[in-house]
Design a protein around this motif. Structure first.
Motif, PDB file in Angstrom:
ATOM      1  N   UNK A 183      58.398  25.258  44.912  1.00  0.00           N
ATOM      2  CA  UNK A 183      57.385  24.878  45.895  1.00  0.00           C
ATOM      3  C   UNK A 183      56.049  25.594  45.711  1.00  0.00           C
ATOM      4  N   UNK A 184      55.873  26.346  44.617  1.00  0.00           N
ATOM      5  CA  UNK A 184      54.522  26.772  44.311  1.00  0.00           C
ATOM      6  C   UNK A 184      54.181  28.236  44.315  1.00  0.00           C
ATOM      7  N   UNK A 185      55.109  29.156  44.093  1.00  0.00           N
ATOM      8  CA  UNK A 185      54.740  30.567  43.982  1.00  0.00           C
ATOM      9  C   UNK A 185      53.680  30.774  42.905  1.00  0.00           C
ATOM     10  N   UNK A 186      53.826  30.038  41.794  1.00  0.00           N
ATOM     11  CA  UNK A 186      52.824  30.099  40.730  1.00  0.00           C
ATOM     12  C   UNK A 186      51.794  28.998  40.869  1.00  0.00           C
ATOM     13  N   UNK A 187      52.252  27.758  41.024  1.00  0.00           N
ATOM     14  CA  UNK A 187      51.337  26.611  41.011  1.00  0.00           C
ATOM     15  C   UNK A 187      50.283  26.727  42.106  1.00  0.00           C
ATOM     16  N   UNK A 188      50.679  27.173  43.285  1.00  0.00           N
ATOM     17  CA  UNK A 188      49.742  27.277  44.409  1.00  0.00           C
ATOM     18  C   UNK A 188      49.236  28.708  44.578  1.00  0.00           C
ATOM     19  N   UNK A 189      50.156  29.647  44.719  1.00  0.00           N
ATOM     20  CA  UNK A 189      49.772  30.975  45.188  1.00  0.00           C
ATOM     21  C   UNK A 189      49.136  31.847  44.111  1.00  0.00           C
ATOM     22  N   UNK A 190      49.694  31.885  42.905  1.00  0.00           N
ATOM     23  CA  UNK A 190      49.036  32.732  41.908  1.00  0.00           C
ATOM     24  C   UNK A 190      47.736  32.109  41.413  1.00  0.00           C
ATOM     25  N   UNK A 191      47.664  30.774  41.391  1.00  0.00           N
ATOM     26  CA  UNK A 191      46.399  30.138  41.002  1.00  0.00           C
ATOM     27  C   UNK A 191      45.306  30.511  42.006  1.00  0.00           C
ATOM     28  N   UNK A 192      45.602  30.359  43.297  1.00  0.00           N
ATOM     29  CA  UNK A 192      44.638  30.780  44.307  1.00  0.00           C
ATOM     30  C   UNK A 192      44.373  32.265  44.258  1.00  0.00           C
ATOM     31  N   UNK A 193      45.408  33.052  43.987  1.00  0.00           N
ATOM     32  CA  UNK A 193      45.257  34.504  43.931  1.00  0.00           C
ATOM     33  C   UNK A 193      44.406  34.980  42.771  1.00  0.00           C
ATOM     34  N   UNK A 194      44.617  34.398  41.572  1.00  0.00           N
ATOM     35  CA  UNK A 194      43.785  34.770  40.421  1.00  0.00           C
ATOM     36  C   UNK A 194      42.323  34.400  40.652  1.00  0.00           C
ATOM     37  N   UNK A 195      42.096  33.205  41.175  1.00  0.00           N
ATOM     38  CA  UNK A 195      40.726  32.775  41.451  1.00  0.00           C
ATOM     39  C   UNK A 195      40.070  33.695  42.480  1.00  0.00           C
ATOM     40  N   UNK A 196      40.845  34.112  43.477  1.00  0.00           N
ATOM     41  CA  UNK A 196      40.325  35.015  44.504  1.00  0.00           C
ATOM     42  C   UNK A 196      40.009  36.386  43.917  1.00  0.00           C
ATOM     43  N   UNK A 197      40.879  36.889  43.043  1.00  0.00           N
ATOM     44  CA  UNK A 197      40.669  38.207  42.440  1.00  0.00           C
ATOM     45  C   UNK A 197      39.392  38.239  41.605  1.00  0.00           C
ATOM     46  N   UNK A 198      39.196  37.231  40.769  1.00  0.00           N
ATOM     47  CA  UNK A 198      37.995  37.200  39.930  1.00  0.00           C
ATOM     48  C   UNK A 198      36.750  37.100  40.805  1.00  0.00           C
ATOM     49  N   UNK A 199      36.800  36.300  41.832  1.00  0.00           N
ATOM     50  CA  UNK A 199      35.660  36.197  42.734  1.00  0.00           C
ATOM     51  C   UNK A 199      35.360  37.507  43.433  1.00  0.00           C
ATOM     52  N   UNK A 200      36.395  38.202  43.902  1.00  0.00           N
ATOM     53  CA  UNK A 200      36.190  39.474  44.593  1.00  0.00           C
ATOM     54  C   UNK A 200      35.603  40.530  43.665  1.00  0.00           C
ATOM     55  N   UNK A 201      36.063  40.538  42.415  1.00  0.00           N
ATOM     56  CA  UNK A 201      35.537  41.520  41.453  1.00  0.00           C
ATOM     57  C   UNK A 201      34.069  41.248  41.144  1.00  0.00           C
ATOM     58  N   UNK A 202      33.717  39.997  40.868  1.00  0.00           N
ATOM     59  CA  UNK A 202      32.341  39.668  40.514  1.00  0.00           C
ATOM     60  C   UNK A 202      31.390  39.811  41.704  1.00  0.00           C
ATOM     61  N   UNK A 203      31.862  39.552  42.891  1.00  0.00           N
ATOM     62  CA  UNK A 203      31.031  39.743  44.080  1.00  0.00           C
ATOM     63  C   UNK A 203      30.766  41.207  44.358  1.00  0.00           C
ATOM     64  N   UNK A 204      31.739  42.052  44.066  1.00  0.00           N
ATOM     65  CA  UNK A 204      31.636  43.456  44.426  1.00  0.00           C
ATOM     66  C   UNK A 204      32.058  43.676  45.866  1.00  0.00           C
ATOM     67  N   UNK A 205      32.260  44.928  46.257  1.00  0.00           N
ATOM     68  CA  UNK A 205      32.733  45.219  47.616  1.00  0.00           C
ATOM     69  C   UNK A 205      31.639  45.036  48.661  1.00  0.00           C
ATOM     70  N   UNK A 206      32.057  44.908  49.915  1.00  0.00           N
ATOM     71  CA  UNK A 206      31.120  44.856  51.021  1.00  0.00           C
ATOM     72  C   UNK A 206      30.340  46.170  51.116  1.00  0.00           C
ATOM     73  N   UNK A 207      29.150  46.106  51.632  1.00  0.00           N
ATOM     74  CA  UNK A 207      28.311  47.292  51.776  1.00  0.00           C
ATOM     75  C   UNK A 207      29.029  48.353  52.603  1.00  0.00           C
ATOM     76  N   UNK A 208      29.100  49.566  52.048  1.00  0.00           N
ATOM     77  CA  UNK A 208      29.721  50.674  52.758  1.00  0.00           C
ATOM     78  C   UNK A 208      31.225  50.720  52.681  1.00  0.00           C
ATOM     79  N   UNK A 209      31.841  49.789  51.968  1.00  0.00           N
ATOM     80  CA  UNK A 209      33.307  49.728  51.942  1.00  0.00           C
ATOM     81  C   UNK A 209      33.906  50.890  51.178  1.00  0.00           C
ATOM     82  N   UNK A 210      33.293  51.291  50.084  1.00  0.00           N
ATOM     83  CA  UNK A 210      33.819  52.388  49.268  1.00  0.00           C
ATOM     84  C   UNK A 210      32.747  53.457  49.114  1.00  0.00           C
ATOM     85  N   UNK A 211      33.054  54.645  49.571  1.00  0.00           N
ATOM     86  CA  UNK A 211      32.169  55.793  49.391  1.00  0.00           C
ATOM     87  C   UNK A 211      32.963  56.859  48.666  1.00  0.00           C
ATOM     88  N   UNK A 212      33.099  58.036  49.229  1.00  0.00           N
ATOM     89  CA  UNK A 212      33.956  59.031  48.592  1.00  0.00           C
ATOM     90  C   UNK A 212      35.407  58.550  48.577  1.00  0.00           C
TER      91      UNK A 212
END
Length: 480
Positions: free
Chosen positions: A220-249
């Motif tokens: 029912x889609x652990x790979x077909x649905x969820x990892x496809x959406x997850x990989x796309x989300x991961x690449x987008x999050x990395x290229x966008x960078x974190x929200x302002x102030x999210x990571x400091x020390x």
């Protein structure tokens, strides 16, 4: 004193002796006769095949509606996990994404995924222009969507069911890129994901493509649905960078503004999974449906319990956000194998998913990858685990009446050797490599053209005002 004469008691008339009484019951008798005899007459005039098609179609549409309702679950979950100044933006993205999915999947996605073609993608059936090739219409009409010919329901029912899945894959991305992505960039990426990325990898597995031919299984889609959406989300999050102030020390917590609606979203998604997994039978067959419902629920329950205990020990408190994601982690984890494993294995699969989602969230924080709702951990990490778990715990053909001879080999821990596990790992790698490459090209192209991140001033102000010129909670503002 004279005693008053006792009044004679008025005897009620027998119902049939009342004026007109006999005749006023005739309509009810007639209606009862219709209710009793019409189904019998219909059953005699309709064939057994007709009745089966009707029941199967009703089941497929019912589960499709449950999966569609998962959009409301994602909407509530993501909005609650984010800050109030971005609530309208999250609501708008989760609402419009199914409209985008409908357009993209109808025009090109369904044909690429299920149309007859080659092992890489379908080349026919675009705009849903193809013959209905279900058994209900006979062999003479087969030839456009052969990969779905096994399902004995009308083509439109098949399309809507698969559309609901496609919309889910696109929604996964929304949470991971929340609170800093341009609405236009998300708009365009969703069209590309549902129109091209999701259906191509889906064709490999569910469209009789190259991975299906190798013996890769994902019920029912652990790979077909969820990892496809997850990989796309991961690449987008990395290229966008974190929200302002999210990571400091060290990582700075940015609590969601309404965990009440996030918890509601989790419960809606849990309910929707009883359409997601059992509906993938695409037939109203009591035994597999019942089994899949129970394996799905057990995995979700154990995932939530495992995340509760893990966060209690590891983070000192039973974190509600971790409990929510633990339930979803268990559900994602069992999605690939829900029809192929026993109840004990389902419990273990969900339990492991609930544990690893907690450590995955903290790992991403340590890597300074900002995922406001934990979408990558839930869908990518646990989707991968769930696909591997099928190669470990599948009971093997012949174990259940619906298994027959068509299904994954017995898993490594069920005495079946390593073959199925190796095929599962190969499928994970192939889908992951293509999805990362495609997503990277799309995100980079969008960044070079329309841009993908809002300005710093707009992010501080909130995307509700900057992107939509409105607020979700205007009455909360102080002032005239």
């Amino acid at each position: 004193m004279l005693q008053q004469p006792q009044r004679a008691l008025k005897q009620p008339l027998h119902p049939l002796s009342r004026p007109g009484g006999r005749w006023r019951y005739i309509p009810w008798v007639a209606l009862g006769s219709l209710l009793i005899f019409c189904p019998a007459a219909f059953a005699q005039s309709a064939t057994t095949a007709d009745l089966k098609v009707a029941l199967d179609t009703a089941w497929v549409l019912l589960t499709s509606f449950l999966i569609f309702f998962m959009n409301a679950g994602f909407c509530m979950l993501e909005t609650g996990f984010c800050r109030s100044k971005n609530a309208v933006n999250l609501l708008a993205k989760n609402l419009i994404v199914f409209g985008l999915s409908t357009l993209a999947f109808w025009v090109v996605g369904f044909g690429l995924m299920f149309g007859d073609g080659n092992p890489l993608f379908g080349t026919s059936g675009f705009l849903l222009q193809g013959a209905d090739n279900s058994p209900a219409v006979g062999d003479a009409y087969r030839g456009t969507y052969s990969a779905l010919a096994w399902a004995g329901v009308p083509l439109n029912a098949k399309f809507f069911f698969q559309l609901a899945f496609a919309g889910t894959a696109a929604t996964i991305v929304s949470g991971a890129v929340a609170e800093r992505i341009k609405f236009l960039a998300f708009f365009i990426f969703s069209l590309l994901l549902v129109g091209l990325l999701y259906p191509i990898t889906g064709h490999w597995v569910w469209g009789d493509g190259m991975l299906a031919n190798l013996g890769f299984y994902d019920f029912a889609g652990s790979t077909v649905v969820h990892t496809v959406g997850g990989w796309a989300a991961l690449i987008g999050a990395i290229l966008l960078g974190p929200r302002l102030g999210r990571f400091q020390a060290r990582p700075v917590a940015m609590p969601g503004h309404n965990l009440s609606i996030s918890a509601l979203g989790c419960l809606i998604l849990w309910l929707g999974w009883f359409g997601f997994n059992p509906g993938s039978t695409m037939a109203a067959d009591p035994l597999p449906i019942s089994h899949i419902v129970v394996t799905t629920n057990i995995a979700g329950a154990l995932g939530g319990l495992a995340a509760t205990v893990t966060s209690w020990i590891y983070l000192s408190k039973p974190d509600l956000s971790m409990i929510i994601n633990g339930v979803l982690a268990g559900l994602v984890s069992v999605t690939a194998s829900c029809a192929y494993v026993n109840l004990g294995s389902a419990a273990l699969i969900g339990l492991v998913g609930g544990v690893i989602v907690v450590f995955s969230v903290t790992l991403l924080d340590s890597l300074k990858i900002d995922d406001p709702v934990g979408a990558v951990s839930v869908h990518l990490v646990c989707g991968t685990w769930g696909t591997v778990a099928l190669g470990l715990f599948s009971v093997g053909p012949g174990s259940y009446s619906w298994y027959g001879g068509d299904g994954p080999l017995a898993g490594l821990f069920m005495g079946g050797g390593i073959q199925q596990l190796l095929v599962q790992l190969l499928g994970i790698a192939a889908v992951g490599a293509f999805t990362v490459t495609f997503s990277l090209l799309c995100w980079l192209t969008l960044r070079a053209t329309v841009g993908i991140r809002v300005s710093e001033a707009e992010e501080i102000q909130g995307l509700d005002l900057g992107e939509h010129a409105m607020e979700a909670y205007p009455e909360f503002q102080v002032g005239p």
